[in-house]
Design a protein around this motif. Structure first.
Motif, mmCIF file in Angstrom:
data_model
loop_
_atom_site.group_PDB
_atom_site.id
_atom_site.type_symbol
_atom_site.label_atom_id
_atom_site.label_comp_id
_atom_site.label_asym_id
_atom_site.label_seq_id
_atom_site.Cartn_x
_atom_site.Cartn_y
_atom_site.Cartn_z
ATOM 1 N N THR A 1 0.827 -1.191 0.000
ATOM 2 C CA THR A 1 0.000 0.000 0.000
ATOM 3 C C THR A 1 0.866 1.247 0.000
ATOM 4 O OG1 THR A 1 -1.746 -1.190 1.150
ATOM 5 C CG2 THR A 1 -1.814 1.202 1.262
ATOM 6 N N GLN B 1 -7.402 0.236 -0.708
ATOM 7 C CA GLN B 1 -7.688 -0.935 0.114
ATOM 8 C C GLN B 1 -8.834 -0.637 1.081
ATOM 9 O OE1 GLN B 1 -4.271 -2.208 2.382
ATOM 10 N NE2 GLN B 1 -5.072 -4.260 2.667
ATOM 11 N N ASP C 1 -5.695 -1.652 -5.133
ATOM 12 C CA ASP C 1 -5.133 -2.248 -3.920
ATOM 13 C C ASP C 1 -6.109 -3.281 -3.370
ATOM 14 O OD1 ASP C 1 -3.627 -2.811 -1.757
ATOM 15 O OD2 ASP C 1 -3.476 -0.759 -1.008
ATOM 16 N N GLU C 2 -5.854 -4.520 -3.631
ATOM 17 C CA GLU C 2 -6.729 -5.616 -3.215
ATOM 18 C C GLU C 2 -8.197 -5.301 -3.477
ATOM 19 O OE1 GLU C 2 -5.746 -7.071 0.648
ATOM 20 O OE2 GLU C 2 -3.686 -6.382 0.466
ATOM 21 N N GLY D 1 -3.383 -2.639 6.117
ATOM 22 C CA GLY D 1 -4.726 -3.192 6.186
ATOM 23 C C GLY D 1 -4.745 -4.576 6.815
HETATM 24 MG MG LIG Z 1 -2.175 -2.694 2.129
#
Ligand SMILES: [Mg+2]
Ligand SMILES: Nc1ncnc2c1ncn2[C@@H]1O[C@H](COP(=O)(O)OP(=O)(O)OP(=O)(O)O)[C@@H](O)[C@H]1O
Ligand SMILES: Nc1ncnc2c1ncn2[C@@H]1O[C@H](COP(=O)(O)OP(=O)(O)OP(=O)(O)O)[C@@H](O)[C@H]1O
Ligand SMILES: [Mg+2]
Lengths: 271, 293, 254, 258, 254
Positions: free
Chosen positions: C43, C79, C157-158, E135
């Motif tokens: 991230t 995210q 991001d994911e 996260g």
């Molecule tokens: Mg992350």
């Protein structure tokens, strides 16, 4: 074990249903005031003080004093000045608060100056304002602004400072800048705090309406109250204070309606 | 209650609520001279902001004695407050041009006499008080129509600036602002205290009916001695001003002092009361018997 | 198109080195996936590329220009999808805001919004507020917003962490379709190794701190991907095993 | 931004203010007899600062202010939290609060003199009444701002009402409360001085009133400036407190990271 | 231990029926996984069981008592893990708070905190604030908090969505270990079908709205699970295919 509660947030009052709901609402709204009036009554009878007249006496004075031309000659111009000052303070407070909240530098430079002016009591500021703006409506409106602007300004600054970083990052990434960033992110994001400031300012505005009319005045709600006070017409004075309270109550109700619209998203996702 | 209590050495502890202006020099001077000690009174002087505050304080029991102008006292009496005058406070010198209160205009103003005030905007420190009543008397005396004068409220300190800025046509002020404004180019057009009644009693010291009569007697004696002394020793009176006001010493030297007599001029008070009744400031004919000693 | 050279990021508040020394490049129109252990700095890397975080050392260039602030024509799916939606705007308004900023005409905006909401399967809730949606739906709003923007550089991001397996497969194909149509340079962070191989033409494996590129794997699968056949290829299974081993190594190295 | 850079900016801002205050009378925008230039005001301030009377007055004012503020703050926070947390209480108290709040504390002067006279009590009544509402409203807005997921978390872990207030509600409301404290500190200060001005209890307000009624314009403004300076000091103190208690909050941590 | 009978939930603000008619039971010490399409009402179900949301119809009983508020001895890992951590508390304080509430002695608390942080691999950051974590790390804090609490009922809403494959496998085994040690009744929501089968003794498949139980599958795999061997079993692959088909059906039925 606690019960599932649906705590209503300010502005998110749940609609009462049916007669029972109405009765409960009435009880909620009037319960405490009735208790307080009863307390005052007991106190006034017990103390027999000249300065604490009984509720019927105040009610009588209220009817005599305010159900007359006075309402138009004194109360309405006051309210008009109040609203003008409040509006001006809102524009100023939000207008200054947003850039100050956004810029660390500007905040550092402006804060001491603002704090300096904020600490100066409006009554001692009045002579200066009179020097600059005369003794007519302009002066009174400025006095109202000089007090109202602080809660709005401060809350705007704090609200803008506390914006969710994630949201401002999103704006930056998608190139949302300038006016549209202001409108869609800054003002909306800070609106809960700005609203808190506006609400504070409303009652301060009423206080300053009275103070402004203590100088260079010959009419107005505040002036009338002061005149009654100096003339030892105590029940009449209390009736004026009562009117102020009612005025504040009315305005705050209007404010609540506005707030409910502006912050609907906020309360529903908080409550 | 009377609120007075036995102080050290058997003296009565007494608090007086008094405005910190030129008018009240005698009580400060008298205290400094020990006239109150002599009457077994241990006097504490509390500054108050105006006559109304003095009356509230006295009725509320914070002060045993206070200082207030006659219109305020008449109003309070009319509302049924239990107050009683105990000594004269301050009186007009009665001399036009040499009094401590005046109506002033700008140097180049078309207003020449009090008569011209009709139709103009005049500032007073408090509406419906002694200012408008006495100014109306001046206008009436000069042959004008007093009902045509518009009064606005403006504290004395702010009046000269408003006059210079042309916000009002005329201002009413008392010393030290009379001297100050004149030195800044203002011109007196009326001497309202002198015009209202001969030897006008402007303000008095008063108490409430609850105060111990013996204490009242001693206070009156001390107060009268103070008034006499102050009137006889204007330089000492000017000197004492430096202790409780912030008036510039240069101004103190120049100001016109009021007359400090022990005589409460009943006729002048009656005249003020009648005029106030005529103007609607008072609603009933004043009963001076219970107010004055 | 995207050059990351000697990137290093130390968070001042904690003194933590989130990214050690990263160097890699993406050509225009390339699609690369980034995988790495949790907390390794993915991230952080993305935020540096997006110009939201100033690197402690090293440079980043997008389209040849060094990044000092968010570059133009870039879209990001964060995210923290939930927090990146404006709670005071409906789904539709959230998607529309960047388009307005791009000064697209109203009709075109409406078209793009409708298209992208249909694509992520949210065409039935355009007037809902984000907090009235499930987690997966919120994430899909954020994806719809990025896709409707038609960016030249897309950072994700994911983005599929909160959706079910089937929706995930659909969204993967959606990203591939759009990438092929628009030639968007795409950097895709994921924890799902299968997904990284299925989507990416390259898979960049990061180590945990100090973060460096452990391996930059070229995915030598046929360019046309298909959920069933591609995943069934022997080479796919091989690559998966390889990447898994790399991450394991990267993590254990700590 | 570093501490010293901040200080530099702040001083620059004040210098600008001084320059304006010097220029306005000197350029004849207003009559210098009624608004003396800054240099003259500062001169008068220097003279005042050397008198013992000023320091006693200042002591009285600050004592009354601090006491009033403390009482108002504590009661408002307590009542605010109770109103918000006990179901139904907010609805029951709403009308009364909205009615009482706008009543100007200045209008309570007769009641104050009646109850307490020209003493600290009167000042306190006015100060507490005015400052109380400032804090209360902020508390109410702050408490209502609790994040739903955070609150759900607390509830599902069986946190008692009191624990939820302490660990969830209170930290959420704290930024609001800090703003409330800053607002209330200023309002309390203003009211302390106003009460002294109007009721005549000893303090800075009385000194201002004396200077005013004596026509000492420069001295009057000097005292007003002093009031402003005190405001700056108070704000600095609150800011310092804020940095300590709100280190986790975006408004504070944002300045550290970027 | 956990009985859900005729549960129905309509959100008043939008009039949306999130849960249609759900009925199922969990015995004490059972571990069931819930899968279903995105937005089908899994989170809503969990919030109703947790006593945070009042059902529109139907009843929920935990340990025989009807749920009217959050039951005692229950821990929840929310899907919005980020928002469920208190930003004003450090990692350690976040984990400690529920333990304090449980009136555990200080020493025991310290022990539990240390244990659970080690278990999720966060023993190096006890003094960091949540917003200083990645996260995946935040999500692991939320998991550590739930595990340290040693609850009798554990509800988890996609708790491993934000962590990498290897960490995920470790955490899965951690949940299994703790479940076996404490006999915690566990309801586990996930989008990962493999995960559902690997963890669950039962897999409850939900349809999209109107939400009902499509199938309640008994996972007839050996009780001792192992990442390598269990996932390689033929029966595992069979079950996976079956569940996948069920979800597909549930979704397409819409
Ligand atoms: Mg992350
Ligand atoms: N606060 C709310 N107000 C109105 N509608 C809501 C609210 N929360 C959820 N919904 C609706 O209820 C439905 C079910 O939501 P829920 O969050 O339970 O889904 P979910 O199964 O958890 O999905 P996901 O896997 O995406 O997290 C969705 O259609 C959603 O839009
Ligand atoms: N704001 C911050 N302040 C201090 N440290 C931070 C901050 N944000 C992240 N970190 C630290 O930097 C490291 C990398 O974080 P990052 O969020 O980039 O990881 P990630 O690879 O995205 O992990 P995940 O897969 O779990 O999301 C972590 O150790 C984290 O603790
Ligand atoms: Mg969910």
């Amino acid at each position: 074990m606690t019960v599932i509660e649906d705590a209503p947030a300010p502005g998110a009052g749940r609609r009462a249903s049916g007669a029972k709901g109405f009765g409960r609402t009435l009880l909620r709204v009037l319960g405490l005031p009735v208790l307080l009036i009863a307390g005052w009554w007991v106190f006034s009878v017990w103390s027999e003080s000249f300065y604490v007249p009984t509720p019927p006496r105040i009610a009588q004075a209220f009817a005599e004093t305010w159900f007359s031309r006075r309402l138009f000659d004194d109360a309405l111009p006051s309210v008009a000045r109040l609203l003008a000052g409040y509006a001006l303070a809102t524009v100023l407070g939000v207008g200054l608060g947003v850039p100050i909240g956004l810029s660390v530098r500007l905040r550092a430079a402006a804060e001491p100056v603002l704090e300096f002016f904020r600490a100066i009591p409006p009554p001692v500021l009045v002579p200066l304002i009179m020097l600059l703006a005369g003794i007519d409506n302009g002066m009174k409106i400025l006095v109202i602004v000089s007090g109202c602007v602080w809660p709005i300004l401060l809350n705007t600054v704090e609200g803008v400072r506390a914006l969710d970083e994630m949201l401002s990052d999103t704006c930056r990434v998608y190139g949302v800048r300038g006016w549209s960033r202001l409108r869609h992110l800054v003002l909306r994001g800070a609106s809960p705090q700005i609203m808190a400031g506006l609400r504070q300012a409303l009652s301060i505005g009423i206080i300053l309406m009275v103070i402004s009319e203590m100088f260079a005045s010959s009419s107005g709600l505040g002036f009338t109250i002061v005149l009654f006070q100096r003339g030892f017409a105590i029940p009449e004075m209390w009736s004026g204070i009562l009117l102020l309270g009612l005025l504040g109550f009315g305005l705050s109700m209007l404010f609540r309606m506005l707030e409910r619209r502006v912050l609907s998203w906020h309360w529903s996702h908080r409550a | 209650g009377s609120g007075s209590s036995e102080g050290a050495g058997g003296k009565d502890k007494v608090t007086a609520g008094v405005i910190a202006i030129v008018d009240t020099a005698p009580i400060h001077l008298g205290k400094a001279k020990g006239f109150f000690d002599k009457q077994n009174i241990e006097l504490a002087i509390t500054p108050v902001q105006g006559g109304a505050a003095g009356i509230s304080g006295a009725v509320g029991g914070q002060f045993q004695f206070a200082f207030g102008n006659v219109t305020s006292l008449l109003t309070a009496k009319e509302q049924g407050l239990p107050i009683k005058v105990v000594a004269n406070g301050v009186s007009s010198t009665g001399e036009e041009g040499k009094d401590f209160s005046a109506v002033l205009v700008k140097e180049d103003s078309p207003i020449k006499t009090a008569k011209d005030l009709a139709g103009k905007k005049v500032s007073v420190n408090q509406l419906k008080n002694i200012g408008d009543t006495t100014i109306r008397a001046s206008v009436r005396k000069a042959g004008g129509d007093p009902s045509q004068v518009t009064f606005v409220e403006l504290p004395f300190p702010d009046a000269p600036a408003a006059l210079q800025a042309g916000r009002v046509d005329a201002i009413w002020v008392v010393e030290p602002f009379v001297s100050q404004a004149i030195s800044q180019g203002a011109r007196p057009v009326a001497w309202n205290y002198a015009d209202a009644a001969p030897n006008l009693t402007v303000a008095t010291y008063f108490t409430t009916t609850k105060t111990d009569p013996d204490l009242v007697k001693r206070f009156t004696a001390a107060m009268n001695e103070s008034l006499r002394y102050a009137d006889a020793h204007p330089d000492e009176a000017r000197d004492i001003l430096k202790s409780y006001t912030k008036i510039d010493p240069a101004v103190i030297a120049k100001i016109v002092l009021p007359k400090w007599t022990t005589d409460i001029n009943r006729e002048s008070i009656q005249a003020i009361a009648d005029a106030a009744l005529g103007d609607g400031v008072l609603k009933q004919k004043a009963d001076l018997g219970t107010l004055l000693p | 198109m995207l050059e990351v050279t000697g990137l290093k990021k130390i968070y001042e508040t904690t003194g933590r080195e989130a990214v050690g020394d990263l160097t890699f490049q993406l050509d225009a129109g390339e699609l690369a996936c980034v995988v790495g252990p949790s907390g390794c700095g993915k991230t952080t890397l993305l935020r540096c590329i997006a110009g939201l975080l100033a690197p402690t050392a090293g440079t980043i260039r997008v389209a040849g220009r060094p990044v000092t602030g968010p570059p133009d024509d870039m879209a990001v799916v964060f995210q923290e999808y939930g927090r990146s939606l404006f709670p005071w705007m409906t789904v539709q308004q959230n998607v529309e805001l960047p388009l307005k900023e791009k000064k697209l005409p109203k009709a075109r905006r409406a078209e793009l919004i409708a298209e992208s909401l249909v694509a992520v399967g949210l065409d039935d809730v355009p007037r809902s507020y984000p907090w009235q949606l499930s987690g997966g739906m919120q994430q899909r709003v954020a994806i719809a917003r990025a896709l409707a923007y038609e960016p030249q550089v897309l950072l994700m991001d994911e983005p599929f962490a909160a959706v079910d397996a089937q929706t995930r497969a659909e969204l993967e194909d959606l990203v591939l379709r759009i990438w092929q149509r628009l030639g968007t340079t795409t950097l895709f962070i994921t924890h799902d190794i299968d997904e990284a191989i299925y989507l990416g033409r390259r898979v960049i494996v990061l180590s945990s701190s100090p973060t460096v590129v452990v391996e930059d794997i070229k995915v030598d699968l046929p360019p046309e991907r298909d959920q069933l056949t591609t995943r069934a290829l022997h080479r796919f299974t091989e690559l998966r095993g390889h990447v898994y081993a790399q991450i394991q190594r990267a993590k254990d190295a700590r | 931004m570093t501490r010293s850079a901040k200080l530099g900016h702040g001083l620059a801002g004040l210098a600008c203010l001084l320059a304006v205050m010097e220029a306005v009378p000197r350029l004849g925008v207003v009559d210098p007899r009624f608004l003396p230039p800054a240099s003259e005001i500062l001169g008068a301030l220097a003279a005042e600062v050397r008198t013992a009377a000023l320091w006693t007055a200042l002591g009285e004012t600050i004592g009354g202010w601090a006491l009033g503020l403390a009482i108002a703050f504590l009661t408002a926070v307590l009542i605010g939290v109770v109103i918000e947390v006990v179901p139904g209480l907010r609805a029951a108290s709403h009308s009364t609060i909205e009615f009482l709040r706008p009543i100007p504390s200045v209008a309570l002067i007769p009641l104050a003199t009646l109850l307490f006279g020209a003493s600290l009590g009167s000042t306190l009544l006015l100060v507490v009444y005015a400052a109380f509402w400032q804090v209360l409203i902020q508390v109410m807005y702050g408490v209502a701002d609790v994040d739903t997921v955070a609150d759900d978390t607390a509830r599902s872990y069986g946190l008692s009402r009191w624990s939820r207030i302490r660990y969830v509600v209170w930290p959420t409301a704290l930024p609001y409360i800090m703003t409330g404290l800053r607002l209330a500190a200023a309002v309390a200060f203003i009211l302390t001085i106003t009460a002294e001005l109007v009721i005549g209890s000893p303090g800075l307000g009385l000194e201002i009133q004396l200077a005013q009624s004596s026509g000492a314009v420069a001295t009057m403004y000097a005292l007003v400036v002093l009031a402003g300076l005190i405001g700056i000091v108070v704000n600095l103190a609150v800011r310092m407190l804020e940095r300590r208690v709100l280190a986790w909050h975006p408004s504070v941590r944002g300045e550290v990271t970027s």
